[in-house]
Design a protein around this motif. Structure first.
Motif, PDB file in Angstrom:
ATOM      1  N   CYS A  83     -11.147  50.447  84.036  1.00  0.00           N
ATOM      2  CA  CYS A  83     -10.414  51.238  83.044  1.00  0.00           C
ATOM      3  C   CYS A  83     -11.247  51.301  81.765  1.00  0.00           C
ATOM      4  O   CYS A  83     -11.806  50.293  81.324  1.00  0.00           O
ATOM      5  CB  CYS A  83      -9.064  50.582  82.787  1.00  0.00           C
ATOM      6  N   GLN A  84     -11.337  52.466  81.163  1.00  0.00           N
ATOM      7  CA  GLN A  84     -12.117  52.643  79.937  1.00  0.00           C
ATOM      8  C   GLN A  84     -11.482  51.971  78.726  1.00  0.00           C
ATOM      9  O   GLN A  84     -12.152  51.744  77.723  1.00  0.00           O
ATOM     10  CB  GLN A  84     -12.302  54.135  79.653  1.00  0.00           C
ATOM     11  N   VAL A  85     -10.188  51.632  78.836  1.00  0.00           N
ATOM     12  CA  VAL A  85      -9.484  51.011  77.711  1.00  0.00           C
ATOM     13  C   VAL A  85      -9.477  49.492  77.838  1.00  0.00           C
ATOM     14  O   VAL A  85      -9.901  48.781  76.941  1.00  0.00           O
ATOM     15  CB  VAL A  85      -8.030  51.539  77.607  1.00  0.00           C
ATOM     16  N   CYS A  86      -9.007  48.994  78.997  1.00  0.00           N
ATOM     17  CA  CYS A  86      -8.791  47.543  79.126  1.00  0.00           C
ATOM     18  C   CYS A  86      -9.748  46.846  80.096  1.00  0.00           C
ATOM     19  O   CYS A  86      -9.736  45.626  80.182  1.00  0.00           O
ATOM     20  CB  CYS A  86      -7.353  47.271  79.549  1.00  0.00           C
ATOM     21  N   VAL A 146      -9.360  42.897  79.848  1.00  0.00           N
ATOM     22  CA  VAL A 146     -10.104  42.030  80.752  1.00  0.00           C
ATOM     23  C   VAL A 146     -11.515  41.867  80.200  1.00  0.00           C
ATOM     24  O   VAL A 146     -12.267  42.839  80.107  1.00  0.00           O
ATOM     25  CB  VAL A 146     -10.155  42.628  82.179  1.00  0.00           C
ATOM     26  N   VAL A 147     -11.878  40.628  79.819  1.00  0.00           N
ATOM     27  CA  VAL A 147     -13.203  40.414  79.235  1.00  0.00           C
ATOM     28  C   VAL A 147     -14.306  40.313  80.285  1.00  0.00           C
ATOM     29  O   VAL A 147     -15.478  40.420  79.973  1.00  0.00           O
ATOM     30  CB  VAL A 147     -13.246  39.203  78.272  1.00  0.00           C
ATOM     31  N   GLY A 148     -13.939  40.101  81.538  1.00  0.00           N
ATOM     32  CA  GLY A 148     -14.937  40.129  82.614  1.00  0.00           C
ATOM     33  C   GLY A 148     -15.642  38.810  82.863  1.00  0.00           C
ATOM     34  O   GLY A 148     -16.767  38.790  83.355  1.00  0.00           O
ATOM     35  N   ASN A 179     -16.781  41.857  77.795  1.00  0.00           N
ATOM     36  CA  ASN A 179     -16.126  42.984  77.113  1.00  0.00           C
ATOM     37  C   ASN A 179     -15.389  42.506  75.867  1.00  0.00           C
ATOM     38  O   ASN A 179     -14.222  42.827  75.659  1.00  0.00           O
ATOM     39  CB  ASN A 179     -15.142  43.669  78.074  1.00  0.00           C
ATOM     40  N   ILE A 180     -16.092  41.759  75.021  1.00  0.00           N
ATOM     41  CA  ILE A 180     -15.465  41.200  73.824  1.00  0.00           C
ATOM     42  C   ILE A 180     -15.553  42.181  72.649  1.00  0.00           C
ATOM     43  O   ILE A 180     -14.569  42.391  71.935  1.00  0.00           O
ATOM     44  CB  ILE A 180     -16.087  39.833  73.467  1.00  0.00           C
ATOM     45  N   LEU A 240     -12.961  44.791  72.745  1.00  0.00           N
ATOM     46  CA  LEU A 240     -11.666  44.206  72.369  1.00  0.00           C
ATOM     47  C   LEU A 240     -11.529  44.147  70.854  1.00  0.00           C
ATOM     48  O   LEU A 240     -10.494  44.530  70.304  1.00  0.00           O
ATOM     49  CB  LEU A 240     -11.527  42.806  72.973  1.00  0.00           C
ATOM     50  N   VAL A 241     -12.572  43.702  70.180  1.00  0.00           N
ATOM     51  CA  VAL A 241     -12.535  43.613  68.710  1.00  0.00           C
ATOM     52  C   VAL A 241     -12.328  45.006  68.115  1.00  0.00           C
ATOM     53  O   VAL A 241     -11.511  45.192  67.206  1.00  0.00           O
ATOM     54  CB  VAL A 241     -13.824  42.948  68.163  1.00  0.00           C
ATOM     55  N   ARG A 242     -13.060  46.005  68.634  1.00  0.00           N
ATOM     56  CA  ARG A 242     -12.878  47.391  68.164  1.00  0.00           C
ATOM     57  C   ARG A 242     -11.444  47.862  68.392  1.00  0.00           C
ATOM     58  O   ARG A 242     -10.819  48.447  67.502  1.00  0.00           O
ATOM     59  CB  ARG A 242     -13.848  48.337  68.869  1.00  0.00           C
TER      60      ARG A 242
END
Length: 197
Positions: free
Chosen positions: A56-59, A105-107, A122-123, A126-128
């Motif tokens: 997913c491009q968002v999460c 999901v940070v992966g 993917n941190i 998340l911050v963005r």
């Protein structure tokens, strides 16, 4: 011991997590007994899943669409984001039917020994996401291993300027005995205590 095509099949099945030599042999022999159309359907579903499922491009949860069903669901609380390390954690939390927010999901987890730093995860997205959207709470639900704790503290430090950051409580499983629990689990159970209703 096995004819070459069967040996190759067993070898490939053994590469799956949790599948040892005996299980791989049992699965391979079972597959050979099935009708050819069933085996072709299995092979096709493996190839289709590999080619069609992405992130997913968002999460960053697994999805066959650019944006997953959870992110598209307008009935979910878009002001709460639960951070997990892998997609299997999203699936586990969804089975509880308790959480109605969104996910990220940070992966994986930060693990210098394995060459995994924050930049491999993917941190930053998340911050963005948290800094640009009206996120009221980020719940960190990462397993409490050494690497998980490092990841949790790192993410918490980055997100605290933007929102409330909490973590799930860790404790004893239902039916578990105190005498068999390790010290970290008992400490987490005490930390996560709450008032009786």
């Amino acid at each position: 011991m096995y004819t070459r095509p069967l040996a190759r099949l067993i070898e490939q099945l053994q590469r799956l997590p949790g599948v040892g030599p005996k299980t791989a042999q049992r699965l391979a022999l079972h597959i050979l007994k099935r009708p050819e159309e069933e085996v072709q359907a299995l092979a096709k579903s493996l190839i289709d899943a590999k080619q069609q499922v992405g992130f997913c491009q968002v999460c960053f949860h697994l999805s066959a669409d650019p944006v997953c069903e959870i992110c598209r669901n307008t009935n979910r609380d878009s002001h709460t984001v639960c951070v997990v390390s892998e997609s299997r954690d999203v699936i586990a939390l969804e089975k509880t039917r308790e959480y109605m927010g969104k996910y990220h999901v940070v992966g994986g987890v930060i693990s210098p020994m394995d060459g995994i730093g924050p930049e491999q995860l993917n941190i930053q997205p998340l911050v963005r996401r948290v800094s640009q959207q009206k996120i009221k709470e980020v719940i960190i639900a990462i397993s409490p291993s050494v690497e998980g704790e490092t990841t949790t503290l790192y993410i918490g430090h980055l997100l605290k300027p933007f929102t409330l950051v909490t973590r799930i409580a860790f404790g004893l499983p239902m039916g578990g005995d105190l005498e068999y629990a390790d010290e970290v689990t008992l400490a987490r159970a005490l930390e996560g205590r709450r008032e009786l209703d």
